[in-house]
Structures are given as C-alpha cells and as structure tokens.
Design a protein around this motif. Structure first.
Motif, PDB file in Angstrom:
ATOM      1  N   PHE A   1       0.833  -1.196   0.000  1.00 44.71           N
ATOM      2  CA  PHE A   1       0.000   0.000   0.000  1.00 44.71           C
ATOM      3  C   PHE A   1       0.869   1.248   0.000  1.00 44.71           C
ATOM      4  CE2 PHE A   1      -3.046   3.111   1.085  1.00 44.71           C
ATOM      5  CZ  PHE A   1      -4.324   2.578   0.978  1.00 44.71           C
ATOM      6  N   GLN A   2       0.704   2.048  -1.027  1.00 39.84           N
ATOM      7  CA  GLN A   2       1.375   3.344  -1.140  1.00 39.84           C
ATOM      8  C   GLN A   2       0.306   4.427  -1.020  1.00 39.84           C
ATOM      9  OE1 GLN A   2       4.256   4.101  -4.478  1.00 39.84           O
ATOM     10  NE2 GLN A   2       2.734   5.612  -5.080  1.00 39.84           N
ATOM     11  N   VAL A   3       0.624   5.534  -0.365  1.00 48.22           N
ATOM     12  CA  VAL A   3      -0.393   6.555  -0.139  1.00 48.22           C
ATOM     13  C   VAL A   3      -0.062   7.859  -0.856  1.00 48.22           C
ATOM     14  CG1 VAL A   3      -1.074   5.588   2.068  1.00 48.22           C
ATOM     15  CG2 VAL A   3       0.705   7.323   2.002  1.00 48.22           C
ATOM     16  N   SER A   4      -1.134   8.624  -1.108  1.00 50.95           N
ATOM     17  CA  SER A   4      -1.051   9.973  -1.707  1.00 50.95           C
ATOM     18  C   SER A   4      -0.298  10.002  -3.027  1.00 50.95           C
ATOM     19  CB  SER A   4      -0.439  10.950  -0.710  1.00 50.95           C
ATOM     20  OG  SER A   4      -1.247  11.071   0.412  1.00 50.95           O
ATOM     21  N   PRO A   5      -0.833   9.487  -4.110  1.00 53.17           N
ATOM     22  CA  PRO A   5      -2.143   8.823  -4.202  1.00 53.17           C
ATOM     23  C   PRO A   5      -2.077   7.369  -3.727  1.00 53.17           C
ATOM     24  CG  PRO A   5      -1.100   8.829  -6.338  1.00 53.17           C
ATOM     25  CD  PRO A   5      -0.189   9.606  -5.426  1.00 53.17           C
ATOM     26  N   ASP A   6      -3.228   6.833  -3.370  1.00 51.30           N
ATOM     27  CA  ASP A   6      -3.288   5.450  -2.904  1.00 51.30           C
ATOM     28  C   ASP A   6      -3.088   4.493  -4.078  1.00 51.30           C
ATOM     29  OD1 ASP A   6      -3.858   6.623  -0.542  1.00 51.30           O
ATOM     30  OD2 ASP A   6      -5.929   5.926  -0.391  1.00 51.30           O
ATOM     31  N   VAL A   7      -2.094   3.617  -3.937  1.00 50.12           N
ATOM     32  CA  VAL A   7      -1.809   2.607  -4.956  1.00 50.12           C
ATOM     33  C   VAL A   7      -1.569   1.284  -4.240  1.00 50.12           C
ATOM     34  CG1 VAL A   7      -0.338   1.921  -6.885  1.00 50.12           C
ATOM     35  CG2 VAL A   7      -0.716   4.354  -6.420  1.00 50.12           C
ATOM     36  N   GLN A   8      -2.190   0.217  -4.701  1.00 50.86           N
ATOM     37  CA  GLN A   8      -2.024  -1.094  -4.094  1.00 50.86           C
ATOM     38  C   GLN A   8      -1.696  -2.147  -5.139  1.00 50.86           C
ATOM     39  OE1 GLN A   8      -5.157  -2.254  -1.187  1.00 50.86           O
ATOM     40  NE2 GLN A   8      -6.067  -0.271  -1.646  1.00 50.86           N
ATOM     41  N   VAL A   9      -0.875  -3.120  -4.740  1.00 44.45           N
ATOM     42  CA  VAL A   9      -0.668  -4.344  -5.516  1.00 44.45           C
ATOM     43  C   VAL A   9      -0.943  -5.512  -4.586  1.00 44.45           C
ATOM     44  CG1 VAL A   9       0.967  -5.803  -6.753  1.00 44.45           C
ATOM     45  CG2 VAL A   9       1.026  -3.320  -7.090  1.00 44.45           C
ATOM     46  N   TRP A  10      -1.806  -6.409  -5.014  1.00 35.39           N
ATOM     47  CA  TRP A  10      -2.170  -7.592  -4.236  1.00 35.39           C
ATOM     48  C   TRP A  10      -1.711  -8.852  -4.954  1.00 35.39           C
ATOM     49  CZ3 TRP A  10      -6.064  -8.371  -0.108  1.00 35.39           C
ATOM     50  CH2 TRP A  10      -6.413  -7.179   0.533  1.00 35.39           C
ATOM     51  N   ILE A  11      -1.176  -9.791  -4.188  1.00 36.14           N
ATOM     52  CA  ILE A  11      -0.846 -11.128  -4.691  1.00 36.14           C
ATOM     53  C   ILE A  11      -1.613 -12.120  -3.830  1.00 36.14           C
ATOM     54  CG2 ILE A  11       0.964 -12.867  -4.999  1.00 36.14           C
ATOM     55  CD1 ILE A  11       2.960 -10.536  -5.294  1.00 36.14           C
TER      56      ILE A  11
ATOM     57  N   ASN B   1     -13.746   8.785   2.207  1.00 29.52           N
ATOM     58  CA  ASN B   1     -12.385   8.599   1.727  1.00 29.52           C
ATOM     59  C   ASN B   1     -11.362   9.129   2.732  1.00 29.52           C
ATOM     60  OD1 ASN B   1     -10.622   7.928  -0.699  1.00 29.52           O
ATOM     61  ND2 ASN B   1     -10.010  10.034  -0.273  1.00 29.52           N
ATOM     62  N   LEU B   2     -11.657  10.271   3.355  1.00 28.98           N
ATOM     63  CA  LEU B   2     -10.751  10.837   4.347  1.00 28.98           C
ATOM     64  C   LEU B   2     -10.661   9.941   5.583  1.00 28.98           C
ATOM     65  CD1 LEU B   2     -11.634  14.636   4.161  1.00 28.98           C
ATOM     66  CD2 LEU B   2      -9.549  13.523   3.384  1.00 28.98           C
ATOM     67  N   GLU B   3     -11.795   9.356   5.973  1.00 28.19           N
ATOM     68  CA  GLU B   3     -11.784   8.445   7.111  1.00 28.19           C
ATOM     69  C   GLU B   3     -10.901   7.238   6.823  1.00 28.19           C
ATOM     70  OE1 GLU B   3     -15.869   7.547   7.741  1.00 28.19           O
ATOM     71  OE2 GLU B   3     -16.336   9.511   8.610  1.00 28.19           O
ATOM     72  N   ARG B   4     -11.008   6.701   5.603  1.00 32.53           N
ATOM     73  CA  ARG B   4     -10.185   5.548   5.241  1.00 32.53           C
ATOM     74  C   ARG B   4      -8.710   5.936   5.185  1.00 32.53           C
ATOM     75  NH1 ARG B   4     -11.698   0.837   1.161  1.00 32.53           N
ATOM     76  NH2 ARG B   4     -12.991   0.491   2.982  1.00 32.53           N
ATOM     77  N   LYS B   5      -8.412   7.117   4.662  1.00 30.95           N
ATOM     78  CA  LYS B   5      -7.027   7.555   4.570  1.00 30.95           C
ATOM     79  C   LYS B   5      -6.383   7.687   5.950  1.00 30.95           C
ATOM     80  CE  LYS B   5      -6.859  10.019   0.162  1.00 30.95           C
ATOM     81  NZ  LYS B   5      -5.626   9.404  -0.324  1.00 30.95           N
ATOM     82  N   ALA B   6      -7.192   7.993   6.963  1.00 34.07           N
ATOM     83  CA  ALA B   6      -6.662   8.148   8.310  1.00 34.07           C
ATOM     84  C   ALA B   6      -6.060   6.849   8.836  1.00 34.07           C
ATOM     85  CB  ALA B   6      -7.758   8.630   9.248  1.00 34.07           C
TER      86      ALA B   6
END
Length: 221
Positions: A59-69, A170-175
């Motif tokens: 999980f990378q933030v600002s912007p949110d980027v995810q890679v799942w395996i 979205n802000l709540e999740r970012k917290a």
C-alpha cells in the motif's frame, strides 16, 4: 471550520509523504506500465475455508496505490516454482479445484487512486502472466512476477459526490493508511466505497515484479 479541515489535510499529507519515503524490508515492487512502484507489504489475515490462502498486499499513499498477490493452494503444495497467473473467473470455473491437490492458483491485482480525494480509481484485475516463488516457509515468501491485467475504472456514485459522503468516507479511510494500516480495512484491491464500475476498459502491465514478505514476528494490528 474550513481552515481546520485544510490544516488536518496538510498534517495527514505530511505523515503519508514521510511514510512513503521509507525503505521497507517487506515489500512488493514492480514497474506499472513502465513506471516504478515499491511499497511496504504485509500478509493479509483474511479467512478462507476449503483450502489454504496466502494474501500479500502493498500500500502506497497519496495517491493510494495497491498491488495484491493472492495464492490459493492445498496443504504443503506451496513450494518454490513458477505458477501461472489467472483471472478470478478462470479460477472459479476450474472444475478440478479440489481434485488437483498440487495446483496453486495465483491472482495479481492492482488499484490506483486517480483523482484528488479518491473520486475515481484505475484498477487492474488479474488476467495472465507468471509468478515464481524462490523461497517459502510457513512465515516467509520471496519471489518475482510478470502480469498482464484487465484495466477497469471505478467512479464515485453521483449521490456520494453531491452530498459529500464520498469525500468524508475517503478521508476516514485515509486516516488508517499509515504504514500500510489502511489495508486492514480493505477486503481486496477493488474494495471501493460509494463507487460503480465504468464501461471503459484497457490493459495494465506489471513487469520486473519482486516480493519479499516475512511475518515471523507478530504483526501489529
């Protein structure tokens, strides 16, 4: 109130930028359509019945980027080797799921926040490629992958945008995203509140993929 809201955003942004600059011993890295990506990764504790399940997410933030395996397998069948990456539909339609005890099913997924406060996402749904496990134990896995994903788009529902509930959610999740903590609240890469899938599609290619995740020590919740 508006000034307090802006100040809170600036504080959160500073925290996220500091965390994203760190080097992590547990990570997933790759090139996304040629662009470098690397973020802290962890094993996800998602209950699944009927077979063994190992989910790794970064999980990378600002912007949110995810890679799942995601690896689905039977007891003792996860070993060093190269396995095909398939789509979720192909996995669900595999009539020999329980008959082939040596089979390992691999899904690789991607998501990227595409607009400011998370009004939209560009996701990659697992489609094809290969994943190689170089080393594996009960508390550690390391390897590489190359994946082609079906690109899909999610946009905020109209009412969520008009009422502002989408931004607040979205802000709540970012917290909770600090140090990868936000992944705990997610059931998967394509878990987007108050969104709908658009008709637009394309292709996302992940190359030079590497992963290293060790959960020998108890993970912080």
């Amino acid at each position: 109130m508006k000034k307090l809201f802006i100040a809170a955003l600036l504080v959160l942004s500073g925290i996220f930028n500091l965390l994203s600059a760190q080097e992590f011993s547990n990570f997933i890295s790759c090139k996304v359509d040629g662009k470098e990506y690397k973020a802290e990764a962890r094993r996800m504790k998602i209950p699944v019945s009927g077979f063994e399940y190992l989910a790794l997410a970064s999980f990378q933030v600002s912007p949110d980027v995810q890679v799942w395996i995601q690896l689905y397998y039977f007891t003792d069948s996860l070993k060093p080797g190269t396995y095909p990456i398939i789509s979720e539909d192909d996995m669900e339609s595999d009539a020999k799921l329980k008959a082939n005890q040596d089979r390992v099913w691999v899904l690789v997924d991607y998501t990227e926040e595409t607009k400011g406060l998370g009004h939209a996402f560009h996701d990659g749904e697992s489609l094809s490629g290969t994943l190689t496990i170089d080393k594996v134990s009960k508390t550690f896995v390391e390897g590489s992958f190359e994946a082609t994903l079906k690109g899909v788009y999610y946009v905020k529902r109209t009412m969520a945008t008009v009422t502002g509930s989408g931004i607040r959610g979205n802000l709540e999740r970012k917290a909770f995203t600090k140090a990868g903590g936000g992944m705990v609240a997610n059931g998967g890469a394509h878990d987007h509140d108050n969104t709908k899938k658009d008709d637009k599609t394309d292709t996302i290619v992940l190359t030079n993929g590497q992963f290293h995740v060790d959960w020998t020590k108890p993970e912080k919740e």
